[in-house]
Motif scaffolding. Structure first.
Motif, PDB file in Angstrom:
ATOM      1  N   VAL A  18       0.817  -1.135   0.050  1.00 36.22           N
ATOM      2  CA  VAL A  18      -0.042  -0.089  -0.020  1.00 36.22           C
ATOM      3  C   VAL A  18       0.914   1.272   0.225  1.00 36.22           C
ATOM      4  CG1 VAL A  18      -1.764   1.407   1.343  1.00 36.22           C
ATOM      5  CG2 VAL A  18      -2.013  -1.185   1.089  1.00 36.22           C
ATOM      6  N   MET A  19       2.145   1.286   0.900  1.00 34.02           N
ATOM      7  CA  MET A  19       2.919   2.467   0.881  1.00 34.02           C
ATOM      8  C   MET A  19       3.698   2.653  -0.437  1.00 34.02           C
ATOM      9  SD  MET A  19       3.289   5.134   2.804  1.00 34.02           S
ATOM     10  CE  MET A  19       2.923   4.601   4.291  1.00 34.02           C
ATOM     11  N   ALA A  20       4.076   1.465  -0.978  1.00 36.49           N
ATOM     12  CA  ALA A  20       4.562   1.606  -2.281  1.00 36.49           C
ATOM     13  C   ALA A  20       3.671   2.348  -3.360  1.00 36.49           C
ATOM     14  CB  ALA A  20       5.072   0.277  -2.854  1.00 36.49           C
ATOM     15  N   ALA A  21       2.571   1.887  -3.345  1.00 33.07           N
ATOM     16  CA  ALA A  21       1.372   2.568  -4.228  1.00 33.07           C
ATOM     17  C   ALA A  21       1.453   4.036  -3.929  1.00 33.07           C
ATOM     18  CB  ALA A  21       0.139   2.008  -4.223  1.00 33.07           C
ATOM     19  N   ILE A  22       1.044   4.511  -2.569  1.00 35.92           N
ATOM     20  CA  ILE A  22       1.035   5.879  -2.263  1.00 35.92           C
ATOM     21  C   ILE A  22       2.441   6.519  -2.535  1.00 35.92           C
ATOM     22  CG2 ILE A  22       0.970   7.348  -0.038  1.00 35.92           C
ATOM     23  CD1 ILE A  22      -0.740   5.187   0.998  1.00 35.92           C
ATOM     24  N   ALA A  23       3.314   6.224  -2.357  1.00 31.77           N
ATOM     25  CA  ALA A  23       4.657   6.598  -2.795  1.00 31.77           C
ATOM     26  C   ALA A  23       5.163   7.103  -4.141  1.00 31.77           C
ATOM     27  CB  ALA A  23       6.110   6.030  -1.986  1.00 31.77           C
ATOM     28  N   ALA A  24       4.154   6.335  -5.103  1.00 27.95           N
ATOM     29  CA  ALA A  24       4.084   6.521  -6.621  1.00 27.95           C
ATOM     30  C   ALA A  24       3.374   7.747  -6.866  1.00 27.95           C
ATOM     31  CB  ALA A  24       3.644   5.336  -7.051  1.00 27.95           C
ATOM     32  N   VAL A  25       3.899   8.846  -6.374  1.00 24.26           N
ATOM     33  CA  VAL A  25       3.106  10.171  -6.492  1.00 24.26           C
ATOM     34  C   VAL A  25       2.774  10.495  -7.709  1.00 24.26           C
ATOM     35  CG1 VAL A  25       3.230  12.593  -5.769  1.00 24.26           C
ATOM     36  CG2 VAL A  25       3.836  10.739  -4.008  1.00 24.26           C
ATOM     37  N   ASP A  26       3.956  10.271  -8.735  1.00 15.46           N
ATOM     38  CA  ASP A  26       3.730  10.713 -10.214  1.00 15.46           C
ATOM     39  C   ASP A  26       2.627   9.859 -10.691  1.00 15.46           C
ATOM     40  OD1 ASP A  26       5.459   8.323  -9.747  1.00 15.46           O
ATOM     41  OD2 ASP A  26       6.269   8.383 -11.610  1.00 15.46           O
ATOM     42  N   ARG A  27       2.276   8.840 -10.261  1.00 11.88           N
ATOM     43  CA  ARG A  27       1.266   8.134 -10.823  1.00 11.88           C
ATOM     44  C   ARG A  27      -0.160   8.367 -10.348  1.00 11.88           C
ATOM     45  NH1 ARG A  27       2.621   1.820 -11.283  1.00 11.88           N
ATOM     46  NH2 ARG A  27       0.861   2.074 -12.673  1.00 11.88           N
ATOM     47  N   LEU A  28      -0.416   9.574  -9.428  1.00 14.63           N
ATOM     48  CA  LEU A  28      -1.697  10.090  -8.913  1.00 14.63           C
ATOM     49  C   LEU A  28      -2.898  10.148  -9.865  1.00 14.63           C
ATOM     50  CD1 LEU A  28      -0.780  12.470  -6.010  1.00 14.63           C
ATOM     51  CD2 LEU A  28      -2.497  10.618  -5.995  1.00 14.63           C
ATOM     52  N   PRO A  29      -2.440  10.732 -11.166  1.00 17.90           N
ATOM     53  CA  PRO A  29      -3.441  10.913 -12.124  1.00 17.90           C
ATOM     54  C   PRO A  29      -4.298   9.513 -12.679  1.00 17.90           C
ATOM     55  CG  PRO A  29      -1.684  12.317 -12.479  1.00 17.90           C
ATOM     56  CD  PRO A  29      -1.072  11.546 -11.636  1.00 17.90           C
ATOM     57  N   GLU A  30      -3.444   8.592 -12.467  1.00 16.53           N
ATOM     58  CA  GLU A  30      -4.098   7.140 -12.748  1.00 16.53           C
ATOM     59  C   GLU A  30      -5.035   6.687 -11.654  1.00 16.53           C
ATOM     60  OE1 GLU A  30      -1.202   3.905 -13.533  1.00 16.53           O
ATOM     61  OE2 GLU A  30       0.358   5.410 -13.882  1.00 16.53           O
ATOM     62  N   TRP A  31      -5.072   6.956 -10.696  1.00 17.66           N
ATOM     63  CA  TRP A  31      -6.365   6.559  -9.705  1.00 17.66           C
ATOM     64  C   TRP A  31      -6.891   7.751  -9.001  1.00 17.66           C
ATOM     65  CZ3 TRP A  31      -5.584   7.606  -4.310  1.00 17.66           C
ATOM     66  CH2 TRP A  31      -4.327   7.950  -4.158  1.00 17.66           C
ATOM     67  N   SER A  32      -6.614   9.124  -9.323  1.00 17.19           N
ATOM     68  CA  SER A  32      -7.369  10.405  -8.813  1.00 17.19           C
ATOM     69  C   SER A  32      -7.674  10.960  -9.913  1.00 17.19           C
ATOM     70  CB  SER A  32      -6.616  10.978  -7.913  1.00 17.19           C
ATOM     71  OG  SER A  32      -7.113  12.212  -7.304  1.00 17.19           O
ATOM     72  N   SER A  33      -9.013  11.015 -10.103  1.00 19.02           N
ATOM     73  CA  SER A  33      -9.206  11.953 -11.475  1.00 19.02           C
ATOM     74  C   SER A  33      -9.187  13.421 -11.095  1.00 19.02           C
ATOM     75  CB  SER A  33     -11.006  11.496 -11.877  1.00 19.02           C
ATOM     76  OG  SER A  33     -11.587  12.051 -10.606  1.00 19.02           O
ATOM     77  N   ALA A  34      -8.945  13.944  -9.951  1.00 19.12           N
ATOM     78  CA  ALA A  34      -8.927  15.206  -9.738  1.00 19.12           C
ATOM     79  C   ALA A  34      -7.276  15.615  -9.964  1.00 19.12           C
ATOM     80  CB  ALA A  34      -9.097  15.366  -8.116  1.00 19.12           C
ATOM     81  N   HIS A  35      -6.379  14.774  -9.959  1.00 24.85           N
ATOM     82  CA  HIS A  35      -5.135  15.050 -10.183  1.00 24.85           C
ATOM     83  C   HIS A  35      -4.771  15.009 -11.735  1.00 24.85           C
ATOM     84  CE1 HIS A  35      -4.772  14.037  -6.026  1.00 24.85           C
ATOM     85  NE2 HIS A  35      -3.542  14.936  -5.956  1.00 24.85           N
ATOM     86  N   LYS A  36      -4.457  16.203 -12.296  1.00 28.06           N
ATOM     87  CA  LYS A  36      -4.413  16.342 -13.672  1.00 28.06           C
ATOM     88  C   LYS A  36      -2.997  16.329 -14.216  1.00 28.06           C
ATOM     89  CE  LYS A  36      -8.691  16.951 -14.170  1.00 28.06           C
ATOM     90  NZ  LYS A  36      -9.367  15.768 -14.179  1.00 28.06           N
ATOM     91  N   SER A  37      -1.920  16.778 -13.220  1.00 25.77           N
ATOM     92  CA  SER A  37      -0.539  16.611 -13.678  1.00 25.77           C
ATOM     93  C   SER A  37       0.057  16.757 -12.116  1.00 25.77           C
ATOM     94  CB  SER A  37       0.052  17.705 -14.514  1.00 25.77           C
ATOM     95  OG  SER A  37       0.031  19.121 -13.918  1.00 25.77           O
ATOM     96  N   VAL A  38       1.206  15.809 -12.204  1.00 26.29           N
ATOM     97  CA  VAL A  38       1.966  15.815 -11.064  1.00 26.29           C
ATOM     98  C   VAL A  38       3.663  15.733 -11.419  1.00 26.29           C
ATOM     99  CG1 VAL A  38       2.623  14.393  -9.062  1.00 26.29           C
ATOM    100  CG2 VAL A  38       0.300  14.501  -9.918  1.00 26.29           C
ATOM    101  N   THR A  39       4.171  16.618 -10.705  1.00 26.45           N
ATOM    102  CA  THR A  39       5.792  16.734 -11.117  1.00 26.45           C
ATOM    103  C   THR A  39       6.605  16.596  -9.778  1.00 26.45           C
ATOM    104  OG1 THR A  39       5.609  18.115 -13.150  1.00 26.45           O
ATOM    105  CG2 THR A  39       7.472  18.088 -12.214  1.00 26.45           C
ATOM    106  N   ILE A  40       7.506  15.748  -9.449  1.00 26.29           N
ATOM    107  CA  ILE A  40       8.282  15.582  -8.582  1.00 26.29           C
ATOM    108  C   ILE A  40       9.301  16.436  -8.840  1.00 26.29           C
ATOM    109  CG2 ILE A  40       9.603  13.952  -6.834  1.00 26.29           C
ATOM    110  CD1 ILE A  40       7.658  11.668  -7.971  1.00 26.29           C
ATOM    111  N   GLU A  41       9.519  17.483  -7.789  1.00 17.85           N
ATOM    112  CA  GLU A  41      10.705  18.539  -7.942  1.00 17.85           C
ATOM    113  C   GLU A  41      11.777  18.214  -6.964  1.00 17.85           C
ATOM    114  OE1 GLU A  41       8.836  22.236  -6.994  1.00 17.85           O
ATOM    115  OE2 GLU A  41       8.041  22.454  -9.025  1.00 17.85           O
ATOM    116  N   SER A  42      11.672  17.184  -5.994  1.00 16.59           N
ATOM    117  CA  SER A  42      12.750  16.986  -5.185  1.00 16.59           C
ATOM    118  C   SER A  42      12.433  15.535  -4.331  1.00 16.59           C
ATOM    119  CB  SER A  42      13.228  17.862  -4.223  1.00 16.59           C
ATOM    120  OG  SER A  42      12.287  18.161  -3.114  1.00 16.59           O
TER     121      SER A  42
END
Length: 145
Positions: A18-42
């Motif tokens: 579960v934590m591995a899925a949460i940590a895949a922040v760049d993949r949020l748009p795949e499971w959260s329709s509210a997230h249109k784009s995600v960029t990991i800056e650091s």
């Protein structure tokens, strides 16, 4: 005015999965329709996201946000809003606990919009966010396990 909500759900996977899925922040748009784009800056030294820029659209309001993530192994994670065009405050967290069926997931979220919004809209947006945090995450975990 800040509003808070929380939800506890079960996911049939280990806390590590579960934590591995949460940590895949760049993949949020795949499971959260509210997230249109995600960029990991650091990232943190362990490679998990630290500062993240995202575009979020919910109930017809689009927000450009920057959040900082904090991680506590596979037990919990939290984020705090750094910048936003639409919010004064946003704090969220996931806490994971092993259970007989997999993992108990506790999700909490506090938001404070910059502009006054009717209470029913704030509640609707919050309900959508909480449902995504449980059902969306569970579906994503099932696909990645």
């Amino acid at each position: 005015m800040a509003v808070s909500s929380s939800l506890t759900s079960e996911i049939k996977a280990t806390p590590e999965q579960v934590m591995a899925a949460i940590a895949a922040v760049d993949r949020l748009p795949e499971w959260s329709s509210a997230h249109k784009s995600v960029t990991i800056e650091s990232t943190h030294p362990d490679g998990r996201p630290h500062r993240v820029r995202m575009t979020v659209s919910i109930i017809g309001i689009t927000d450009e946000q920057v959040v900082d993530y904090a991680w506590n192994g596979d037990e919990s994670m939290s984020w705090t809003l750094v910048e936003s065009s639409q919010q004064k405050q946003q704090d969220g967290a996931y806490t994971l606990t092993p259970s007989a069926d997999g993992t108990r997931v506790e999700f909490s979220l506090t938001v404070d919009p910059k502009i006054p919004l009717p209470g029913f809209l704030v509640k609707k947006a919050q309900k959508m966010a909480v449902e995504t945090a449980s059902k969306g995450l569970a579906g994503f975990v099932a696909k990645t396990v």
